[in-house]
Every structure is written in C-alpha cells, then in structure tokens.
Design a protein around this motif. Structure first.
Motif, PDB file in Angstrom:
ATOM      1  N   HIS A  37       1.157  -1.271   0.218  1.00 30.85           N
ATOM      2  CA  HIS A  37      -0.110   0.052  -0.160  1.00 30.85           C
ATOM      3  C   HIS A  37       0.962   1.408  -0.192  1.00 30.85           C
ATOM      4  O   HIS A  37       0.359   2.603  -0.609  1.00 30.85           O
ATOM      5  CB  HIS A  37      -1.133   0.188   0.838  1.00 30.85           C
ATOM      6  CG  HIS A  37      -2.280  -0.633   0.664  1.00 30.85           C
ATOM      7  ND1 HIS A  37      -3.085  -0.463   0.383  1.00 30.85           N
ATOM      8  CD2 HIS A  37      -2.318  -2.411   1.323  1.00 30.85           C
ATOM      9  CE1 HIS A  37      -4.006  -1.770  -0.017  1.00 30.85           C
ATOM     10  NE2 HIS A  37      -3.070  -2.302   0.913  1.00 30.85           N
ATOM     11  N   SER A  38       2.155   1.200   0.136  1.00 27.31           N
ATOM     12  CA  SER A  38       2.810   2.368   0.183  1.00 27.31           C
ATOM     13  C   SER A  38       4.761   2.058  -0.193  1.00 27.31           C
ATOM     14  O   SER A  38       4.962   1.212   1.101  1.00 27.31           O
ATOM     15  CB  SER A  38       2.939   3.187   1.807  1.00 27.31           C
ATOM     16  OG  SER A  38       2.350   2.544   2.693  1.00 27.31           O
ATOM     17  N   TYR A  39       4.815   2.786  -0.611  1.00 31.19           N
ATOM     18  CA  TYR A  39       6.540   2.470  -1.664  1.00 31.19           C
ATOM     19  C   TYR A  39       6.868   3.883  -1.443  1.00 31.19           C
ATOM     20  O   TYR A  39       6.122   5.054  -1.490  1.00 31.19           O
ATOM     21  CB  TYR A  39       6.264   2.879  -3.097  1.00 31.19           C
ATOM     22  CG  TYR A  39       5.563   1.323  -3.170  1.00 31.19           C
ATOM     23  CD1 TYR A  39       6.449  -0.064  -3.569  1.00 31.19           C
ATOM     24  CD2 TYR A  39       3.883   0.826  -3.519  1.00 31.19           C
ATOM     25  CE1 TYR A  39       5.789  -1.308  -4.048  1.00 31.19           C
ATOM     26  CE2 TYR A  39       3.669  -0.315  -3.612  1.00 31.19           C
ATOM     27  CZ  TYR A  39       4.685  -1.055  -4.122  1.00 31.19           C
ATOM     28  OH  TYR A  39       3.378  -2.179  -5.045  1.00 31.19           O
ATOM     29  N   LEU A  40       7.852   3.938  -0.534  1.00 28.90           N
ATOM     30  CA  LEU A  40       9.182   4.971  -0.736  1.00 28.90           C
ATOM     31  C   LEU A  40      10.230   5.406  -1.835  1.00 28.90           C
ATOM     32  O   LEU A  40      11.474   4.121  -1.103  1.00 28.90           O
ATOM     33  CB  LEU A  40       9.475   5.346   1.127  1.00 28.90           C
ATOM     34  CG  LEU A  40      10.624   6.322   1.288  1.00 28.90           C
ATOM     35  CD1 LEU A  40       9.465   8.076   0.991  1.00 28.90           C
ATOM     36  CD2 LEU A  40      11.106   6.947   2.534  1.00 28.90           C
ATOM     37  N   PHE A  41      10.009   6.347  -2.360  1.00 37.16           N
ATOM     38  CA  PHE A  41      11.762   6.314  -3.177  1.00 37.16           C
ATOM     39  C   PHE A  41      12.473   6.906  -2.413  1.00 37.16           C
ATOM     40  O   PHE A  41      12.289   8.103  -2.935  1.00 37.16           O
ATOM     41  CB  PHE A  41      11.208   5.808  -5.006  1.00 37.16           C
ATOM     42  CG  PHE A  41      10.468   4.940  -5.139  1.00 37.16           C
ATOM     43  CD1 PHE A  41      10.231   4.149  -4.690  1.00 37.16           C
ATOM     44  CD2 PHE A  41       9.422   5.370  -6.835  1.00 37.16           C
ATOM     45  CE1 PHE A  41       9.351   2.709  -5.258  1.00 37.16           C
ATOM     46  CE2 PHE A  41       8.977   4.247  -7.476  1.00 37.16           C
ATOM     47  CZ  PHE A  41       8.477   3.086  -6.677  1.00 37.16           C
ATOM     48  N   TYR A  42      13.759   6.713  -3.084  1.00 38.83           N
ATOM     49  CA  TYR A  42      14.758   7.301  -2.156  1.00 38.83           C
ATOM     50  C   TYR A  42      16.100   7.948  -3.173  1.00 38.83           C
ATOM     51  O   TYR A  42      16.101   6.799  -3.493  1.00 38.83           O
ATOM     52  CB  TYR A  42      15.120   8.037  -0.597  1.00 38.83           C
ATOM     53  CG  TYR A  42      15.838   6.557  -0.044  1.00 38.83           C
ATOM     54  CD1 TYR A  42      15.077   5.898   0.593  1.00 38.83           C
ATOM     55  CD2 TYR A  42      17.424   7.107   0.191  1.00 38.83           C
ATOM     56  CE1 TYR A  42      15.762   4.629   0.982  1.00 38.83           C
ATOM     57  CE2 TYR A  42      17.396   6.000   0.372  1.00 38.83           C
ATOM     58  CZ  TYR A  42      16.919   4.832   1.201  1.00 38.83           C
ATOM     59  OH  TYR A  42      17.459   3.286   1.837  1.00 38.83           O
ATOM     60  N   GLY A  43      15.962   8.835  -2.973  1.00 36.70           N
ATOM     61  CA  GLY A  43      17.967   8.890  -4.178  1.00 36.70           C
ATOM     62  C   GLY A  43      18.106  10.686  -5.297  1.00 36.70           C
ATOM     63  O   GLY A  43      17.468  10.897  -4.461  1.00 36.70           O
ATOM     64  N   PRO A  44      19.079  10.728  -5.069  1.00 32.96           N
ATOM     65  CA  PRO A  44      19.897  11.956  -5.704  1.00 32.96           C
ATOM     66  C   PRO A  44      18.393  12.268  -6.871  1.00 32.96           C
ATOM     67  O   PRO A  44      17.707  11.182  -7.446  1.00 32.96           O
ATOM     68  CB  PRO A  44      20.941  11.908  -6.373  1.00 32.96           C
ATOM     69  CG  PRO A  44      21.589  10.504  -5.744  1.00 32.96           C
ATOM     70  CD  PRO A  44      20.378   9.620  -5.523  1.00 32.96           C
ATOM     71  N   ARG A  45      18.058  13.234  -7.205  1.00 30.18           N
ATOM     72  CA  ARG A  45      17.336  13.613  -8.219  1.00 30.18           C
ATOM     73  C   ARG A  45      18.192  13.430  -9.191  1.00 30.18           C
ATOM     74  O   ARG A  45      19.307  12.904 -10.221  1.00 30.18           O
ATOM     75  CB  ARG A  45      17.385  15.447  -7.940  1.00 30.18           C
ATOM     76  CG  ARG A  45      18.717  15.890  -8.652  1.00 30.18           C
ATOM     77  CD  ARG A  45      18.418  17.675  -8.597  1.00 30.18           C
ATOM     78  NE  ARG A  45      17.863  17.974 -10.034  1.00 30.18           N
ATOM     79  CZ  ARG A  45      18.361  18.954 -10.441  1.00 30.18           C
ATOM     80  NH1 ARG A  45      19.432  18.321 -11.256  1.00 30.18           N
ATOM     81  NH2 ARG A  45      17.015  19.008 -11.755  1.00 30.18           N
ATOM     82  N   GLY A  46      16.798  13.400 -10.688  1.00 31.08           N
ATOM     83  CA  GLY A  46      17.226  13.180 -12.107  1.00 31.08           C
ATOM     84  C   GLY A  46      17.449  11.039 -12.076  1.00 31.08           C
ATOM     85  O   GLY A  46      17.921  10.624 -13.465  1.00 31.08           O
ATOM     86  N   CYS A  47      17.041  10.509 -11.623  1.00 35.29           N
ATOM     87  CA  CYS A  47      18.225   9.379 -11.581  1.00 35.29           C
ATOM     88  C   CYS A  47      16.248   8.087 -11.408  1.00 35.29           C
ATOM     89  O   CYS A  47      16.903   6.803 -11.746  1.00 35.29           O
ATOM     90  CB  CYS A  47      19.074   8.704 -10.435  1.00 35.29           C
ATOM     91  SG  CYS A  47      18.483   8.555  -9.064  1.00 35.29           S
ATOM     92  N   GLY A  48      15.600   8.909 -12.057  1.00 38.36           N
ATOM     93  CA  GLY A  48      14.581   7.890 -12.441  1.00 38.36           C
ATOM     94  C   GLY A  48      13.638   7.086 -10.883  1.00 38.36           C
ATOM     95  O   GLY A  48      12.600   6.850 -11.358  1.00 38.36           O
TER      96      GLY A  48
END
Ligand SMILES: [Zn+2]
Length: 520
Positions: A37-48
C-alpha cells in the motif's frame, strides 16, 4: 516535434536505465500479485524515481498489461503518462506542505472507491517538504489504508522523512546512474536520432549531469538543436560554460610550476569567455585525481607530470575543499583564483626534497658554510628579519587584522621577506604579480600600521632575489641558525606556530606540521 527527454522517458520496467534491482523487484512483485500500500523511493534527483512511480502506477491500473508491464496504449496508461488520470493523483509536496492540503486532497477522498481503474494511487513527489502536522495526518492513512489505495512517496532527502512514515513503507534506494551506463544510453539515442557526436563531447555532458539521466537528455537536446545535430566538445563547452581541455591543461601546469602570473592570466581568459569558474575547479580536481589513478596503473592518461603520486591526491583534496568553501561566494571567479594560490605549496615534491637534502649532506663543510651564508640573507621568512621584538609584535598584529580584510594580501605577506631598516619596512615579495598585490593594498597596510602603532613607518616594496639553494638542510633548521638557541630547551611536542622556524619548515614540506619527533 516531441522532445528527446519526453520521447525517451522510460515506459516499461526494462527501460529504467541503471536501476536494475529496483525494476526487477517491482516487476516481480506485480507478477506475483504482491502489491504494497505504500512505497518510498529515495535518492538523488534525476535518477528515475518519478519515472518509476509512473510505470508502477500504470502497471497497477493498466487495462491490458503485457505480462507485468503496462501496455502504454489503454486509456488509463495514456492518462497517467499525460498526468491527468482520474484515479492517479500526482502531488508536488513542496506546494502542498500544510496539513489542510493533505486533508483536502488525500484524507477526505482516499476512502472513495476508484472511479474507473483498479487502484486509487497517490504519487507524492518531494515528500520531505510536508510539515510535521501534514506527516502526522498522512501517517494515520498510511497505517490503515483502504484496500484500493496505493501511496508512492518520492524524496531526495530521506533524512527529513519521519521514521514512522519510513517504517510503514516498502523503501527503494535509487542510486545515481553510473557514467558508463549514461554514456551508452546517450550514444544509443544519438544514433536513433541521427545526431553526430564525438565521444568526448558526450562524456562532458555525462560529467555535467552528475548521474541525472533526465538532465543529460535535456542538455543533449539543447546542444543538438543549437549545433544542427553535431555534438562536439567545443559546442558542449560553449553551451554549458564548460572549460575547454586546454584551459585545464594550462592551469594544471601553471599550478605545478607555481607560475602565479600565468594562473592569473588564465583566469582573465576564463572571465572573458564566460566559463564557469567552479566547473574549472571541478575539472582540475578530477584531472589530479585521474593523474593519481594513472600513476598507479588504474587509468589511462597521457603526459602525467613526473611527481610523487600522493601530491596529486593532496591537490585534488585541497581543490575539492576550495569548491566547498566558495560555493556561496558572491564573487566565484576571484575566490576560485585566489584560493587556488593557497594550494601552490602542495606541489612541493617530497621525494625531490629528500634527494636534494641528501646531496647537500654529502657536500664538504666549506660549501655548507656558504650555503648557510646565502640562507641568512635570502631565505623566506614570514617573521620580519629584525631583532626588534616590538616590531615583530606589531607585524604579527598587522597580519592578524589583514587576514580579516584581505586573504590574498595576507597570503602574499606571509611568503614575503620582511625587514626593518630604521623606520623603513622593506617588503620583498616572491614575484612581480605578488608585489603588485602589495602595492595595490598599500593603504590597507598603512591603515593597519597606524592603528597598531604611534610610530610612522615608510614602506618599500621590492621583489626577492632568486635563491639558488632554496632547500634547507634539516640540521640547518634546528642547530646552526643562531635564532634557534631556545630550540634545544623546548620540549618538541610544544612545537607550534610560535616557534621561530615554524613557517620555514612548513614551507619546505608544503603542509601543516602535525607531529614532531626527536631523533635520538
Ligand atoms: Zn495500459
């Protein structure tokens, strides 16, 4: 015409360049029907992150999926691509920071069934921007979501997302896209679009984009349209304000040969041509790092200067520090140039010094005495060459206050010979350029003198005479110089800036003295 960035935006999981693990994990979980039900995507900008969020949303709501991938043809897929799906809400959290926004858009509607598709999906970009209250409101919904709701949160700053939120999400860390993968992708796109390119030009674009695929595509497009589809290093430099390679070549050799006036004239050119000085420093730093790797056989690089490899590491590290220091300066070019002068001493080659010390050691006593004589007259001294202690004190006070007013002047004075002839202060700088800095700043020096002393001094500015044997023998420093009688009485662990020969020793070794041990 459709823009390149839009045209080549990833559409299915396999398109996600450089994020193989993430795309495999997500597509497998869809294949096996295991939806969170919940996903968290993290990382630097512009990488998808956003692209992945959209592919995931499409895959979940597609009317005719192709295995685990979205079809990109049905009405749901098309609407999500265009950002106007009725069941997928995309929110830029930066403009919805308040708790009321989150209530209006998410909490009050989340329990309603999706209008047409399988899931009601919320994509929250830059989620770290939410206020604490907004996070708390969101937390309750994420803890007990209705079956049809899916949250996809994305952020560049995971450290600003509360742990209570993170712990309730499936988290995915997006890494910057490796250079070689970006390069390959750009080559493929150029080939498909009939864009002619030189490899070095694409490398520059990749460097500039710092792992952000999206940025590299929009730069590629910009340069292609500016240059009638011919991408060369020269037109990449032109558009990005990127230093041409000869600027870096010339600057590195000027730095290694300690040619201050050459460095100055290179910076004049950098300013005239509108080249970004921070990019110059970054390229210079990268060059020295590559020299070190090449010296150790880890990279191919031609014409590497013949120096101890660790000098390259030191240079690279010091230049990196300068980049950090000048980041927020209002005069980048001037700061880049003047701070670069502070790394000049780093280029002293310890190996060469040891060799020269050895050769001095083997010479006969007479010669040694001559060398001593020369040394006394001409050696570099930060301390004024006088027995007048009150003047030494005055000069030290002056240096301290000049450090606050003008770093370049401070630096020049520190490496100049200062002597006192009755009431005349003689400042002999290293070269013409440095003496012009002193001359330009004469009023500042005079002001500082009169602030600190009632006595009137005349000032004479000159240039040091060239010293043939500039390298000291280690024993010269500690035993034979009569200024040093106190040396033997001191515990060597107390050795610090107040020690008379500190600056001389520091000059020889080109860095701060951290530890001093006595040889028995
Ligand atoms: Zn579809």
């Amino acid at each position: 015409m459709e823009s390149i960035a839009l045209k080549y935006r990833p559409k299915v999981f396999d398109d996600l360049v450089g994020q193989d693990t993430i795309s495999k994990t997500l597509s497998n979980s869809i294949k096996s029907g295991k939806i969170y039900h919940s996903y968290l995507f993290y990382g630097p900008r512009g990488c998808g992150k956003t692209s992945t969020a959209r592919i995931l949303a499409k895959a979940l709501n597609c009317h005719s999926p192709v295995k685990q991938d979205p079809c990109n043809k049905c009405i749901s897929c098309k609407e999500i691509s265009a950002g106007n799906s009725i069941d997928v809400v995309e929110i830029d959290a930066a403009s919805y920071t308040q708790v009321q926004n989150i209530r209006d858009v998410i909490i009050d509607n989340v329990n309603l069934s999706p209008s047409r598709d399988k899931y009601r999906i919320y994509i929250l970009d830059e989620v770290h921007m939410l206020s604490n209250n907004a996070f708390n409101a969101l937390l309750k919904t994420i803890e007990e979501p209705p079956d049809h709701a899916v949250f996809i949160l994305a952020t560049t700053e995971i450290n600003k997302v509360p742990l209570t939120i993170i712990s309730r999400c499936q988290t995915f860390r997006f890494k910057p896209i490796p250079d070689r993968i970006m390069l390959k992708r750009l080559e493929e796109i150029c080939d498909k679009e009939n864009i002619k390119y030189e490899g070095r030009a694409l490398e520059l674009i990749v460097n500039f984009s710092g792992g952000a695929m999206r940025d590299s595509l929009s730069i590629l497009e910009k340069i292609a349209s500016f240059s009638q589809n011919r991408i060369t290093p020269a037109n990449v430099s032109e558009i990005l304000g990127y230093p041409p390679s000869e600027i870096i070549d010339n600057l590195s050799s000027a730095l290694l040969s300690k040619n201050i006036s050459e460095i100055h004239s290179i910076f004049n050119k950098i300013n005239d041509e509108g080249i970004d000085p921070v990019l110059v420093l970054k390229e210079l730093r990268n060059y020295f790092s590559r020299c070190f790797l090449a010296k150790n056989g880890l990279e191919e690089l031609k014409n590497i200067p013949d120096l101890n490899p660790f000098i390259f590491v030191k240079l690279s590290r010091k230049i990196n520090r300068i980049i950090e220091e000048i980041k927020y300066s209002d005069n980048l070019s001037l700061m880049a140039e003047t701070f670069l002068y502070t790394v000049i001493d780093t280029t002293v080659d310890l190996d060469a010094i040891i060799k020269r010390i050895d050769s001095i050691n083997s010479k006969d006593v007479n010669e040694e005495n001559n060398f001593q004589g020369q040394l006394k007259k001409t050696s570099d001294k930060a301390e004024p060459n006088t027995r007048d202690d009150s003047f030494k004190g005055l000069w030290n006070k002056l240096l301290t206050s000049i450090l606050k007013d003008s770093f370049p002047l401070y630096n020049v004075l520190l490496s100049s010979d200062i002597s006192l002839d009755n009431d005349k202060i003689i400042i002999n700088a290293n070269n013409e350029f440095e003496s012009s800095i002193v001359l330009k700043n004469l009023p500042l020096i005079e002001k500082n003198l009169s602030n600190n002393s009632s006595k009137k001094y005349a000032i004479e500015i000159g240039i040091k005479k060239k010293i043939k044997n500039e390298v000291l023998k280690n024993t010269d420093v500690v035993e034979k110089n009569d200024d040093l009688s106190s040396f033997k009485l001191r515990d060597l662990r107390d050795f610090d800036e107040t020690f008379p020969e500190y600056n001389k020793i520091k000059k020889i070794f080109g860095s701060d003295i951290v530890k001093f041990t006595r040889e028995k």
